[in-house]
Design a protein around this motif. Sequence first.
Motif, PDB file in Angstrom:
ATOM      1  N   GLU A 152      46.644  28.017  43.169  1.00 25.17           N
ATOM      2  CA  GLU A 152      46.868  27.322  44.442  1.00 25.17           C
ATOM      3  C   GLU A 152      45.575  27.204  45.249  1.00 25.17           C
ATOM      4  O   GLU A 152      45.433  26.287  46.051  1.00 25.17           O
ATOM      5  N   THR A 153      44.625  28.100  45.012  1.00 25.80           N
ATOM      6  CA  THR A 153      43.361  28.035  45.756  1.00 25.80           C
ATOM      7  C   THR A 153      42.559  26.790  45.397  1.00 25.80           C
ATOM      8  O   THR A 153      41.632  26.427  46.109  1.00 25.80           O
ATOM      9  N   LEU A 154      42.916  26.113  44.309  1.00 24.27           N
ATOM     10  CA  LEU A 154      42.261  24.864  43.908  1.00 24.27           C
ATOM     11  C   LEU A 154      42.876  23.640  44.582  1.00 24.27           C
ATOM     12  O   LEU A 154      42.347  22.536  44.469  1.00 24.27           O
ATOM     13  N   SER A 155      43.976  23.814  45.279  1.00 29.26           N
ATOM     14  CA  SER A 155      44.741  22.685  45.810  1.00 29.26           C
ATOM     15  C   SER A 155      43.909  21.768  46.702  1.00 29.26           C
ATOM     16  O   SER A 155      43.963  20.542  46.562  1.00 29.26           O
ATOM     17  N   THR A 156      43.135  22.313  47.600  1.00 34.69           N
ATOM     18  CA  THR A 156      42.320  21.498  48.504  1.00 34.69           C
ATOM     19  C   THR A 156      41.280  20.695  47.724  1.00 34.69           C
ATOM     20  O   THR A 156      41.091  19.505  47.975  1.00 34.69           O
ATOM     21  N   ILE A 157      40.641  21.338  46.770  1.00 30.87           N
ATOM     22  CA  ILE A 157      39.632  20.657  45.957  1.00 30.87           C
ATOM     23  C   ILE A 157      40.273  19.519  45.171  1.00 30.87           C
ATOM     24  O   ILE A 157      39.745  18.402  45.123  1.00 30.87           O
ATOM     25  N   LEU A 158      41.426  19.780  44.567  1.00 25.80           N
ATOM     26  CA  LEU A 158      42.111  18.754  43.781  1.00 25.80           C
ATOM     27  C   LEU A 158      42.537  17.583  44.663  1.00 25.80           C
ATOM     28  O   LEU A 158      42.412  16.423  44.269  1.00 25.80           O
ATOM     29  N   HIS A 159      43.016  17.890  45.856  1.00 26.65           N
ATOM     30  CA  HIS A 159      43.410  16.827  46.790  1.00 26.65           C
ATOM     31  C   HIS A 159      42.196  15.959  47.143  1.00 26.65           C
ATOM     32  O   HIS A 159      42.278  14.732  47.152  1.00 26.65           O
ATOM     33  N   GLN A 160      41.063  16.604  47.399  1.00 24.80           N
ATOM     34  CA  GLN A 160      39.859  15.852  47.737  1.00 24.80           C
ATOM     35  C   GLN A 160      39.412  14.969  46.577  1.00 24.80           C
ATOM     36  O   GLN A 160      38.958  13.838  46.790  1.00 24.80           O
ATOM     37  N   LEU A 161      39.548  15.447  45.349  1.00 21.94           N
ATOM     38  CA  LEU A 161      39.216  14.621  44.184  1.00 21.94           C
ATOM     39  C   LEU A 161      40.135  13.407  44.104  1.00 21.94           C
ATOM     40  O   LEU A 161      39.686  12.294  43.794  1.00 21.94           O
ATOM     41  N   CYS A 162      41.424  13.600  44.388  1.00 20.51           N
ATOM     42  CA  CYS A 162      42.374  12.475  44.374  1.00 20.51           C
ATOM     43  C   CYS A 162      42.011  11.453  45.438  1.00 20.51           C
ATOM     44  O   CYS A 162      41.989  10.247  45.174  1.00 20.51           O
ATOM     45  N   VAL A 163      41.725  11.915  46.640  1.00 18.97           N
ATOM     46  CA  VAL A 163      41.380  11.010  47.741  1.00 18.97           C
ATOM     47  C   VAL A 163      40.105  10.248  47.403  1.00 18.97           C
ATOM     48  O   VAL A 163      40.032   9.024  47.588  1.00 18.97           O
ATOM     49  N   TRP A 164      39.099  10.940  46.887  1.00 21.08           N
ATOM     50  CA  TRP A 164      37.858  10.265  46.528  1.00 21.08           C
ATOM     51  C   TRP A 164      38.126   9.189  45.479  1.00 21.08           C
ATOM     52  O   TRP A 164      37.627   8.066  45.567  1.00 21.08           O
ATOM     53  N   GLY A 165      38.936   9.518  44.481  1.00 19.13           N
ATOM     54  CA  GLY A 165      39.260   8.549  43.436  1.00 19.13           C
ATOM     55  C   GLY A 165      39.985   7.332  43.984  1.00 19.13           C
ATOM     56  O   GLY A 165      39.703   6.195  43.595  1.00 19.13           O
ATOM     57  N   GLU A 166      40.927   7.558  44.915  1.00 18.54           N
ATOM     58  CA  GLU A 166      41.661   6.448  45.524  1.00 18.54           C
ATOM     59  C   GLU A 166      40.722   5.554  46.339  1.00 18.54           C
ATOM     60  O   GLU A 166      40.809   4.318  46.271  1.00 18.54           O
ATOM     61  N   GLU A 167      39.819   6.162  47.088  1.00 16.53           N
ATOM     62  CA  GLU A 167      38.855   5.387  47.870  1.00 16.53           C
ATOM     63  C   GLU A 167      37.908   4.624  46.958  1.00 16.53           C
ATOM     64  O   GLU A 167      37.530   3.478  47.239  1.00 16.53           O
ATOM     65  N   ASN A 168      37.532   5.234  45.824  1.00 14.31           N
ATOM     66  CA  ASN A 168      36.685   4.569  44.851  1.00 14.31           C
ATOM     67  C   ASN A 168      37.400   3.357  44.260  1.00 14.31           C
ATOM     68  O   ASN A 168      36.798   2.283  44.109  1.00 14.31           O
ATOM     69  N   ILE A 169      38.676   3.502  43.959  1.00 10.87           N
ATOM     70  CA  ILE A 169      39.468   2.380  43.433  1.00 10.87           C
ATOM     71  C   ILE A 169      39.559   1.272  44.473  1.00 10.87           C
ATOM     72  O   ILE A 169      39.379   0.085  44.150  1.00 10.87           O
ATOM     73  N   ASP A 170      39.824   1.646  45.732  1.00 15.55           N
ATOM     74  CA  ASP A 170      39.891   0.641  46.811  1.00 15.55           C
ATOM     75  C   ASP A 170      38.582  -0.140  46.913  1.00 15.55           C
ATOM     76  O   ASP A 170      38.579  -1.365  47.038  1.00 15.55           O
ATOM     77  N   ARG A 171      37.447   0.560  46.853  1.00 17.75           N
ATOM     78  CA  ARG A 171      36.130  -0.081  46.935  1.00 17.75           C
ATOM     79  C   ARG A 171      35.917  -1.030  45.770  1.00 17.75           C
ATOM     80  O   ARG A 171      35.476  -2.169  45.951  1.00 17.75           O
ATOM     81  N   ARG A 172      36.264  -0.580  44.577  1.00 17.58           N
ATOM     82  CA  ARG A 172      36.080  -1.410  43.391  1.00 17.58           C
ATOM     83  C   ARG A 172      37.008  -2.622  43.402  1.00 17.58           C
ATOM     84  O   ARG A 172      36.606  -3.715  42.992  1.00 17.58           O
ATOM     85  N   GLN A 173      38.229  -2.449  43.895  1.00 16.94           N
ATOM     86  CA  GLN A 173      39.144  -3.586  44.023  1.00 16.94           C
ATOM     87  C   GLN A 173      38.590  -4.600  45.019  1.00 16.94           C
ATOM     88  O   GLN A 173      38.651  -5.809  44.786  1.00 16.94           O
TER      89      GLN A 173
END
Length: 120
Positions: free
Chosen positions: A85-106
């Motif tokens: 569970e201590t990885l949860s924040t890091i994993l969430h940040q990776l998801c958000v970064w990926g979503e923002e990267n997809i938005d930029r590329r779109q």
Amino acid sequence: MPTKTYHIGVEATMEIIGGKWKSIILCHLRHQTMRTGELSRAIPQISQKMLTQQLRELESAGIIARHVYKQVPPKVDYSLTEYGETLSTILHQLCVWGEENIDRRQAEGENITLLNRDDV
């Protein structure tokens, strides 16, 4: 036991959660406990052999727990441990970064489909 040396802290992190599949598995387990079949359906590109291997490695590292229910047929599910569970924040940040990267590329005209956004 021999001394292990890392040159930077992220090396120790990537040794545990690195590779193509582990962080994806962990992101799914952040939201709920899942059975092997549920993980297979959530990650259709992963082979059963690779999923089993990755789950075993994460369990060995103390990141996930494997729960076996004594019934026929046997039921097994996986969840994050307290340590995982201590990885949860890091994993969430990776998801958000990926979503923002997809938005930029779109926005730049790339044809990309994102099937699920990280809601938590």
